[in-house]
Each structure stands twice: as C-alpha cells, then as structure tokens.
Design a protein around this motif. Structure first.
Motif, PDB file in Angstrom:
ATOM      1  N   GLY A 116      44.221  48.155  41.320  1.00 48.75           N
ATOM      2  CA  GLY A 116      43.230  47.454  42.144  1.00 48.75           C
ATOM      3  C   GLY A 116      43.835  46.951  43.445  1.00 48.75           C
ATOM      4  N   GLY A 117      42.939  46.498  44.349  1.00 48.41           N
ATOM      5  CA  GLY A 117      43.380  46.032  45.656  1.00 48.41           C
ATOM      6  C   GLY A 117      44.258  44.792  45.564  1.00 48.41           C
ATOM      7  N   ILE A 118      43.949  43.926  44.638  1.00 51.19           N
ATOM      8  CA  ILE A 118      44.697  42.672  44.522  1.00 51.19           C
ATOM      9  C   ILE A 118      46.157  42.949  44.164  1.00 51.19           C
ATOM     10  CG2 ILE A 118      44.119  42.252  42.089  1.00 51.19           C
ATOM     11  CD1 ILE A 118      44.007  39.519  44.698  1.00 51.19           C
ATOM     12  N   TYR A 142      39.052  36.603  52.200  1.00 54.13           N
ATOM     13  CA  TYR A 142      38.979  36.853  50.752  1.00 54.13           C
ATOM     14  C   TYR A 142      39.943  35.922  50.001  1.00 54.13           C
ATOM     15  CZ  TYR A 142      40.122  39.534  46.490  1.00 54.13           C
ATOM     16  OH  TYR A 142      40.384  39.924  45.206  1.00 54.13           O
ATOM     17  N   ASN A 192      34.690  40.421  53.509  1.00 56.36           N
ATOM     18  CA  ASN A 192      34.440  39.377  52.525  1.00 56.36           C
ATOM     19  C   ASN A 192      35.061  38.100  53.092  1.00 56.36           C
ATOM     20  OD1 ASN A 192      34.272  37.716  50.312  1.00 56.36           O
ATOM     21  ND2 ASN A 192      35.541  38.968  48.969  1.00 56.36           N
ATOM     22  N   ASP A 220      42.719  45.782  54.521  1.00 51.83           N
ATOM     23  CA  ASP A 220      42.033  45.807  53.224  1.00 51.83           C
ATOM     24  C   ASP A 220      40.689  46.511  53.412  1.00 51.83           C
ATOM     25  OD1 ASP A 220      40.513  45.182  50.975  1.00 51.83           O
ATOM     26  OD2 ASP A 220      41.265  43.131  50.821  1.00 51.83           O
ATOM     27  N   ALA A 222      38.375  47.396  51.166  1.00 55.75           N
ATOM     28  CA  ALA A 222      37.594  47.333  49.922  1.00 55.75           C
ATOM     29  C   ALA A 222      36.145  47.813  50.080  1.00 55.75           C
ATOM     30  CB  ALA A 222      37.616  45.909  49.376  1.00 55.75           C
ATOM     31  N   TYR A 223      35.540  47.548  51.251  1.00 56.26           N
ATOM     32  CA  TYR A 223      34.108  47.877  51.417  1.00 56.26           C
ATOM     33  C   TYR A 223      33.872  48.995  52.427  1.00 56.26           C
ATOM     34  CZ  TYR A 223      33.958  43.532  48.917  1.00 56.26           C
ATOM     35  OH  TYR A 223      34.167  42.571  47.963  1.00 56.26           O
ATOM     36  N   THR A 254      40.641  50.155  47.182  1.00 58.91           N
ATOM     37  CA  THR A 254      40.267  49.885  45.792  1.00 58.91           C
ATOM     38  C   THR A 254      39.096  50.776  45.374  1.00 58.91           C
ATOM     39  OG1 THR A 254      39.442  48.231  44.240  1.00 58.91           O
ATOM     40  CG2 THR A 254      38.763  47.952  46.523  1.00 58.91           C
ATOM     41  N   SER A 256      37.266  49.603  42.952  1.00 59.23           N
ATOM     42  CA  SER A 256      36.432  48.635  42.227  1.00 59.23           C
ATOM     43  C   SER A 256      34.991  48.629  42.707  1.00 59.23           C
ATOM     44  CB  SER A 256      36.997  47.224  42.390  1.00 59.23           C
ATOM     45  OG  SER A 256      38.182  47.071  41.650  1.00 59.23           O
ATOM     46  N   LYS A 257      34.784  48.719  44.011  1.00 60.02           N
ATOM     47  CA  LYS A 257      33.432  48.539  44.546  1.00 60.02           C
ATOM     48  C   LYS A 257      32.657  49.855  44.604  1.00 60.02           C
ATOM     49  CE  LYS A 257      35.077  44.375  45.393  1.00 60.02           C
ATOM     50  NZ  LYS A 257      34.735  43.196  44.601  1.00 60.02           N
ATOM     51  N   ARG A 264      40.424  48.804  37.151  1.00 59.43           N
ATOM     52  CA  ARG A 264      41.544  48.214  37.900  1.00 59.43           C
ATOM     53  C   ARG A 264      42.338  49.310  38.597  1.00 59.43           C
ATOM     54  NH1 ARG A 264      39.841  45.155  39.353  1.00 59.43           N
ATOM     55  NH2 ARG A 264      41.578  43.874  39.951  1.00 59.43           N
TER      56      ARG A 264
HETATM   57  C1  PLP Z   1      38.153  42.101  50.401  1.00 60.31           C
HETATM   58  C2  PLP Z   1      38.558  42.383  49.008  1.00 60.31           C
HETATM   59  N1  PLP Z   1      39.722  42.955  48.794  1.00 60.31           N
HETATM   60  C3  PLP Z   1      40.143  43.239  47.556  1.00 60.31           C
HETATM   61  C4  PLP Z   1      39.378  42.931  46.461  1.00 60.31           C
HETATM   62  C5  PLP Z   1      40.003  43.177  45.124  1.00 60.31           C
HETATM   63  O1  PLP Z   1      39.450  44.117  44.371  1.00 60.31           O
HETATM   64  P1  PLP Z   1      40.190  44.734  43.137  1.00 60.31           P
HETATM   65  O2  PLP Z   1      41.428  43.969  42.850  1.00 60.31           O
HETATM   66  O3  PLP Z   1      39.191  44.676  42.048  1.00 60.31           O
HETATM   67  O4  PLP Z   1      40.511  46.109  43.545  1.00 60.31           O
HETATM   68  C6  PLP Z   1      38.146  42.318  46.631  1.00 60.31           C
HETATM   69  C7  PLP Z   1      37.322  41.946  45.469  1.00 60.31           C
HETATM   70  O5  PLP Z   1      36.398  41.183  45.541  1.00 60.31           O
HETATM   71  C8  PLP Z   1      37.719  42.039  47.950  1.00 60.31           C
HETATM   72  O6  PLP Z   1      36.560  41.442  48.194  1.00 60.31           O
END
Ligand code: PLP
Length: 416
Positions: A116-118, A142, A192, A220, A222-223, A254, A256-257, A264
């Motif tokens: 995942g991104g985190i 974020y 975010n 990042d 993510a979106y 990521t 995830s979205k 993950r």
């Molecule tokens: C901007 C941003 N980066 C990263 C993530 C992390 O996502 P994940 O760890 O699920 O890949 C999120 C999740 O809300 C996010 O909003």
C-alpha cells in the motif's frame, strides 16, 4: 495505558506502559485514523468520514475465480514468500501500467511493490529521516503522511494550498530564506483532503526547485487514476512529476482506491538508489508484500478487470461528487464554501468563521451522520482547519447523500 504486574511475594502493582514508550511515539497522533476506521462498520450512520472505495465495485466472483486458480495452479509462488522488491511478473505488469499512463518505463531497479501507499511513506521516512530533518507537506494534507514523518521525529512544515494546489511560490520563498527540506510531500491529483490538484506549471516549478536545492519530491498518486474528465489521466491530465523528473521524484502509488484496500498493494517508483534503500528497509518491516495478493492483482489487471473497474469508479465517484456539491448548494448556510473536485474521493468544506467542527462532530453523530473535522489535517501548532470538514462521498449511497448533507448543514446552522 496500564497493566497489573503480578508478583507472588509482593502482590500486584500497576505498571504504566506509557512511561516506557519510545520518545518518537510522542509526536504520533493516530486517534483520528483509529476513529475513522472504527466507524467503518456502522450501518445506522451516514458516514462521510473514511476514504473507502465503494464496495459494490469489488468484482467478487472474478476475484474468487482468480484466487482458486492461483492456489490450485501455483501454490509455490502464490502461497510463498516473495522477493522484497515484489514478484518479477508483477513488477513487469506495474511497469507496463506506468509506461502506458505516464509515458515512461521504470528500469528494474527503479520500481518496487509495496504494501500500500502508506508503506512507501513509512519506508522512506525510516530510511531518510533523522530527528529534526525538515519535511515539507501541504497544509492540509493526508493524515497517514503526517504520521509517517512524525513517527521518525521529522521537523514537519506546511505550505498552504490554493485552487492550483501547493503554493510552490511560498515554498520557493522558504527555500530562498534558508529552509533545507530533505523531502517535500505532495498529493498532486485530487488531493486528500481538499480534492484540489497541482497545476502543470507548478509541477514543473516544483521539479526545478528540487533539482536546485537538492530535495526529494514524494509524489503520492493515490487518486490520480480517478479523474472525472473523459480519458483522465490521459494526455490532457497534467504530467506526473515522476515522469517529468525521475531523478528527484519518488512516486508512491496504491491499488487501494482503484482495486481494493484489502490487498494492501501499491508501488514505489523513483531513483534506483532511493528504491534500493526502501527495499532494504522493507526487509526488516514486513519483508515483502503478500505474494497471493500480488498475483491476484496482476491477474485481475492483465484480464482487463482493473481498467473496467477504474472506468466504473470514475463514473460512480463523479456522480457522487456532483450529488454532494448539489446538496451543499441546497442546504449550507451563507458563508460556507467548498471545493468542487474534478476527481478522487473528497469535498473540502469551509464553514462560516467561528464554527468549531471538532465540537460539532458529537452533535453530528447524534444526528447519525459522520465527517472528519479539518483540524487534524494540519500541523497542530498552526491552529488551522477549525471551521473545516472533509466530506468523503466515495462510499455514501447516492440516495443518502442529500439527507446526510442536510443533517450536517442543520448541525452547522445550529452553531451560528
Ligand atoms: C493521499 C493518500 N495516500 C495514500 C493513502 C494510503 O493508501 P493505502 O496505504 O491503502 O495504499 C491514502 C489513503 O487514504 C491517501 O488518501
């Protein structure tokens, strides 16, 4: 937090675990994310709080079939440990996606699979941040990014945003004044919590600053793939900074979205030296992203399902974003303003001066509606965000959006 320590001869006394915490945990928040995740299962509340993808987009039968096939046909790969940088076939697949979307193929040493991104943020902070090192973030940003850097005792500074994303001119002034960040963290696409994006011009300026002053940009994305415009993030979308400057940009991606956060699964693409250090750091955290998840994601993508899910996601989130802003127009009192997202999961609402959105969240809960107040998205000492709210429309059923926003508006009006 306390525990009873038993001792046969001396009875028990209370042991205070908090006294034993590492110093670096003191700067760590976390309660906001815990609160968001703990609301995840609530069924009687209209919740605009978490950035959760809409579950009806999950292709459960397709995934069940892929899982059954992988477990039957290749248990030696799918059920085994994977290489820390990710399975070779999965990295090839992700490199191909990047080539198609960004017009640049990462070399083998420039790409790894993350949990995942985190995970990327954590590995970067763990590898590069000594206590007191400066990290610049967007204000607001974020929560998970803030936590990753604070967790390693970074000196985190915020640069404000406007409608074109991070105020790169403000950053330039800080740099000219002597600030020397190691890392500048930005969410350039449908950010975010604001839903705002960084303009193409500012992306180029930021890259120039990174080369001139010698910092790493953590981009990042993510979106990024959830733009509402036709073909986004196609040729009309601003370029990713990684595609502009792979020498000074680490891209954190990521699945995830656009796929499912349950897996993950994400990626990091950047300078080979940096990615190499993240791989070493990952060896002593979770060692590797799970092989079954990696192969399922790859098979799902190669089968065309990811592209179909992304197309359906864009349409659905675009509709929910529109319903949300329409409801805000209908119900919010004079003096309230909000962003109009062109992608992603969030609308950022600014209530009239004096409204305390932290204090109001209890009243909102009583009305069976939930949101995340603005304050935690800023650095504590800035005192900003007190009258702001993040509205995540991503997982609110269409027919509940108007009612949910009306309840929030009533709560806000009651505070005026
Ligand atoms: C901007 C941003 N980066 C990263 C993530 C992390 O996502 P994940 O760890 O699920 O890949 C999120 C999740 O809300 C996010 O909003």
């Amino acid at each position: 937090m306390t525990a009873l320590l038993g001792d046969q001869n001396q009875g028990s006394h209370v042991l205070n675990w908090d006294d034993r915490l590492a110093r670096r945990t003191h700067a760590l928040g976390g309660s906001e994310i815990t609160a968001i995740l703990s609301l995840a299962g609530a069924t009687d509340v209209i919740t605009f709080s978490g950035g959760f993808p809409e579950p009806s987009l999950f292709q459960t039968q397709v995934l069940a079939d892929i899982a059954a096939r992988l477990i039957a046909d290749e248990p030696g790969v799918a059920l085994q440990y994977a290489a820390t940088e990710g399975l070779a076939s999965v990295r090839t697949y992700v490199a191909g996606r990047l080539a198609a979307a960004e017009g640049r193929t990462p070399a083998a040493a420039e790409l790894m699979i993350t949990s995942g991104g985190i995970d990327c943020m954590e590995l970067l902070a763990k590898s590069y941040i000594d206590p007191g090192d400066v990290v610049v973030v967007e204000g607001p940003t974020y929560l998970g990014g803030l936590m990753a850097f604070r967790g390693y005792e970074a000196d985190v500074r915020a640069v404000p945003l406007d409608d074109d994303g991070m105020r790169v001119d403000v950053l330039a002034d800080l740099l000219a004044g002597g600030l020397r960040p190691k890392i500048v963290y930005t969410i350039p696409d449908y950010q975010n919590p604001t839903g705002l994006s960084l303009s193409a011009e500012r992306r180029r300026e930021l890259v120039d600053l990174a080369r001139r002053y010698g910092f790493l940009i953590l981009e990042d994305v993510a979106y990024r793939e959830l733009g509402f415009g036709a073909g986004a993030p196609g040729p009309a979308a601003p370029p990713s900074m990684w595609s502009l400057a792979p020498d000074v940009v680490l891209q954190a991606g990521t699945f995830s979205k656009i796929f499912s956060p349950g897996f993950r699964m994400g990626w990091a693409a950047g300078p080979a030296d940096v990615v190499g250090r993240l791989v070493i750091a990952k060896q002593n955290s979770d060692q590797c992203a799970g092989a079954l998840g990696q192969r399922m994601m790859e098979e799902y993508g190669r089968g065309g399902h990811m592209d179909r899910q992304i197309a359906a996601s864009r349409e659905l989130y675009a509709r929910r974003a529109r319903l949300t802003t329409e409801a805000l127009t209908a119900h919010m009192p004079d003096g309230a303003t909000w962003t109009t997202p062109a992608g992603g999961f969030y609308v950022w609402l600014t209530c009239p001066e004096g409204v305390d959105t932290v204090a109001l969240s209890a009243a909102a809960r009583a009305q069976k509606v939930a949101y995340v107040p603005g304050r935690p998205f800023y650095l504590d000492d800035a005192g900003a965000g007190g009258n702001q709210i993040r509205l995540a429309y991503c997982r609110v059923a269409d027919h509940l959006i108007d009612e949910g926003i009306r309840r929030i508006a009533d709560v806000v009006k009651s505070a005026l």
